[in-house]
Design a protein around this motif. Structure first.
Motif, PDB file in Angstrom:
ATOM      1  N   MET A   1      25.379  12.512 -22.780  1.00 29.78           N
ATOM      2  CA  MET A   1      25.306  13.867 -23.742  1.00 29.78           C
ATOM      3  C   MET A   1      23.660  12.758 -24.628  1.00 29.78           C
ATOM      4  O   MET A   1      22.858  13.788 -24.922  1.00 29.78           O
ATOM      5  N   LYS A   2      23.356  11.575 -24.251  1.00 24.98           N
ATOM      6  CA  LYS A   2      22.699  10.584 -24.725  1.00 24.98           C
ATOM      7  C   LYS A   2      21.444  11.541 -23.872  1.00 24.98           C
ATOM      8  O   LYS A   2      20.388  11.709 -24.884  1.00 24.98           O
ATOM      9  N   GLN A   3      21.361  11.773 -23.329  1.00 26.92           N
ATOM     10  CA  GLN A   3      20.005  12.395 -22.080  1.00 26.92           C
ATOM     11  C   GLN A   3      20.144  13.686 -22.673  1.00 26.92           C
ATOM     12  O   GLN A   3      18.930  13.757 -22.777  1.00 26.92           O
ATOM     13  N   LEU A   4      20.893  14.062 -23.602  1.00 24.46           N
ATOM     14  CA  LEU A   4      20.514  15.780 -22.847  1.00 24.46           C
ATOM     15  C   LEU A   4      19.828  16.104 -24.761  1.00 24.46           C
ATOM     16  O   LEU A   4      18.958  17.275 -24.562  1.00 24.46           O
ATOM     17  N   ILE A   5      20.067  15.300 -25.356  1.00 24.91           N
ATOM     18  CA  ILE A   5      19.533  15.094 -26.672  1.00 24.91           C
ATOM     19  C   ILE A   5      17.931  14.511 -26.480  1.00 24.91           C
ATOM     20  O   ILE A   5      17.198  15.152 -27.807  1.00 24.91           O
ATOM     21  N   GLU A   6      17.843  13.594 -25.356  1.00 25.92           N
ATOM     22  CA  GLU A   6      16.240  13.388 -25.258  1.00 25.92           C
ATOM     23  C   GLU A   6      15.812  14.244 -25.439  1.00 25.92           C
ATOM     24  O   GLU A   6      14.707  14.190 -25.048  1.00 25.92           O
ATOM     25  N   THR A   7      16.361  14.691 -23.816  1.00 30.20           N
ATOM     26  CA  THR A   7      15.523  15.483 -23.381  1.00 30.20           C
ATOM     27  C   THR A   7      15.128  16.734 -23.798  1.00 30.20           C
ATOM     28  O   THR A   7      13.719  17.778 -23.965  1.00 30.20           O
ATOM     29  N   ILE A   8      16.076  17.679 -25.490  1.00 31.43           N
ATOM     30  CA  ILE A   8      15.994  18.789 -26.053  1.00 31.43           C
ATOM     31  C   ILE A   8      15.098  18.238 -27.464  1.00 31.43           C
ATOM     32  O   ILE A   8      13.380  18.701 -27.284  1.00 31.43           O
ATOM     33  N   VAL A  58      23.920  23.525 -29.589  1.00 32.14           N
ATOM     34  CA  VAL A  58      24.036  22.815 -28.196  1.00 32.14           C
ATOM     35  C   VAL A  58      25.027  21.561 -27.932  1.00 32.14           C
ATOM     36  O   VAL A  58      25.524  21.191 -26.887  1.00 32.14           O
ATOM     37  N   VAL A  59      24.261  20.618 -28.469  1.00 36.98           N
ATOM     38  CA  VAL A  59      25.232  19.488 -28.242  1.00 36.98           C
ATOM     39  C   VAL A  59      26.739  19.562 -28.916  1.00 36.98           C
ATOM     40  O   VAL A  59      27.122  18.694 -28.093  1.00 36.98           O
ATOM     41  N   TYR A  60      27.025  20.083 -29.390  1.00 38.42           N
ATOM     42  CA  TYR A  60      27.984  20.384 -30.094  1.00 38.42           C
ATOM     43  C   TYR A  60      29.251  20.995 -28.785  1.00 38.42           C
ATOM     44  O   TYR A  60      30.363  21.614 -28.493  1.00 38.42           O
ATOM     45  N   ALA A  61      28.382  22.260 -28.316  1.00 36.17           N
ATOM     46  CA  ALA A  61      29.048  22.517 -27.113  1.00 36.17           C
ATOM     47  C   ALA A  61      29.001  22.112 -25.851  1.00 36.17           C
ATOM     48  O   ALA A  61      29.649  22.410 -25.153  1.00 36.17           O
ATOM     49  N   LYS A  68      37.211  13.938 -28.453  1.00 38.28           N
ATOM     50  CA  LYS A  68      36.700  13.983 -29.771  1.00 38.28           C
ATOM     51  C   LYS A  68      35.644  14.302 -30.312  1.00 38.28           C
ATOM     52  O   LYS A  68      34.977  15.147 -30.153  1.00 38.28           O
ATOM     53  N   LYS A  69      35.379  14.986 -32.190  1.00 44.11           N
ATOM     54  CA  LYS A  69      34.448  15.428 -32.546  1.00 44.11           C
ATOM     55  C   LYS A  69      33.437  14.756 -32.624  1.00 44.11           C
ATOM     56  O   LYS A  69      32.931  13.435 -32.340  1.00 44.11           O
ATOM     57  N   ILE A  70      32.752  15.523 -32.084  1.00 43.72           N
ATOM     58  CA  ILE A  70      31.320  15.241 -32.896  1.00 43.72           C
ATOM     59  C   ILE A  70      30.222  15.575 -33.339  1.00 43.72           C
ATOM     60  O   ILE A  70      30.216  16.068 -34.021  1.00 43.72           O
ATOM     61  N   TYR A  71      29.237  14.278 -34.056  1.00 43.83           N
ATOM     62  CA  TYR A  71      28.537  13.812 -34.783  1.00 43.83           C
ATOM     63  C   TYR A  71      27.039  13.871 -34.702  1.00 43.83           C
ATOM     64  O   TYR A  71      26.945  13.076 -33.587  1.00 43.83           O
ATOM     65  N   LEU A  72      25.917  14.740 -34.987  1.00 42.85           N
ATOM     66  CA  LEU A  72      24.173  15.109 -34.533  1.00 42.85           C
ATOM     67  C   LEU A  72      23.802  13.907 -35.937  1.00 42.85           C
ATOM     68  O   LEU A  72      23.956  15.305 -36.714  1.00 42.85           O
ATOM     69  N   GLU A  73      23.435  12.870 -36.222  1.00 38.77           N
ATOM     70  CA  GLU A  73      22.490  12.521 -37.524  1.00 38.77           C
ATOM     71  C   GLU A  73      21.565  12.361 -37.690  1.00 38.77           C
ATOM     72  O   GLU A  73      20.700  11.846 -36.316  1.00 38.77           O
ATOM     73  N   ILE A  74      20.099  12.662 -37.768  1.00 39.08           N
ATOM     74  CA  ILE A  74      18.632  12.820 -37.371  1.00 39.08           C
ATOM     75  C   ILE A  74      18.168  11.992 -38.562  1.00 39.08           C
ATOM     76  O   ILE A  74      18.505  12.244 -39.478  1.00 39.08           O
ATOM     77  N   ASN A  75      18.079  10.965 -38.115  1.00 36.54           N
ATOM     78  CA  ASN A  75      17.790   9.630 -38.980  1.00 36.54           C
ATOM     79  C   ASN A  75      15.884   9.009 -38.998  1.00 36.54           C
ATOM     80  O   ASN A  75      15.703   9.802 -38.006  1.00 36.54           O
ATOM     81  N   GLU A  76      14.992   8.447 -39.886  1.00 40.00           N
ATOM     82  CA  GLU A  76      13.567   8.681 -39.513  1.00 40.00           C
ATOM     83  C   GLU A  76      13.299   7.439 -38.951  1.00 40.00           C
ATOM     84  O   GLU A  76      14.020   5.952 -39.042  1.00 40.00           O
TER      85      GLU A  76
END
Length: 76
Positions: A1-8, A58-61, A68-76
């Protein structure tokens, strides 16, 4: 999942070397904390949050197979 987020996210930003994803796992949830360069924050969020919403969709899908429930937080 980490790879997917970075790829996007990496093709969207001007400073792909500053893209980092931290994973925080708890009993019933997994939180992915995405941090990007301060100058790229607008590109990741998008107009009215549309890009951020699309990334989260995309991440939730992709995470529906996990128990487990998945959350994505966007930080500076």
């Amino acid at each position: 999942m980490k790879q997917l987020i970075e790829t996007i996210v990496k093709p969207l930003v001007d400073h792909p070397e500053d893209v980092h994803v931290n994973v925080v796992e708890e009993d019933y949830r997994v939180t992915y904390q995405l941090s990007v360069n301060k100058n790229d924050m607008g590109k990741v969020i998008g107009k009215q949050g549309r890009v951020a919403k699309a990334i989260r969709t995309v991440v939730y899908a992709a995470g529906t197979s996990q128990q487990k429930k998945i959350y994505l937080e966007i930080n500076e």
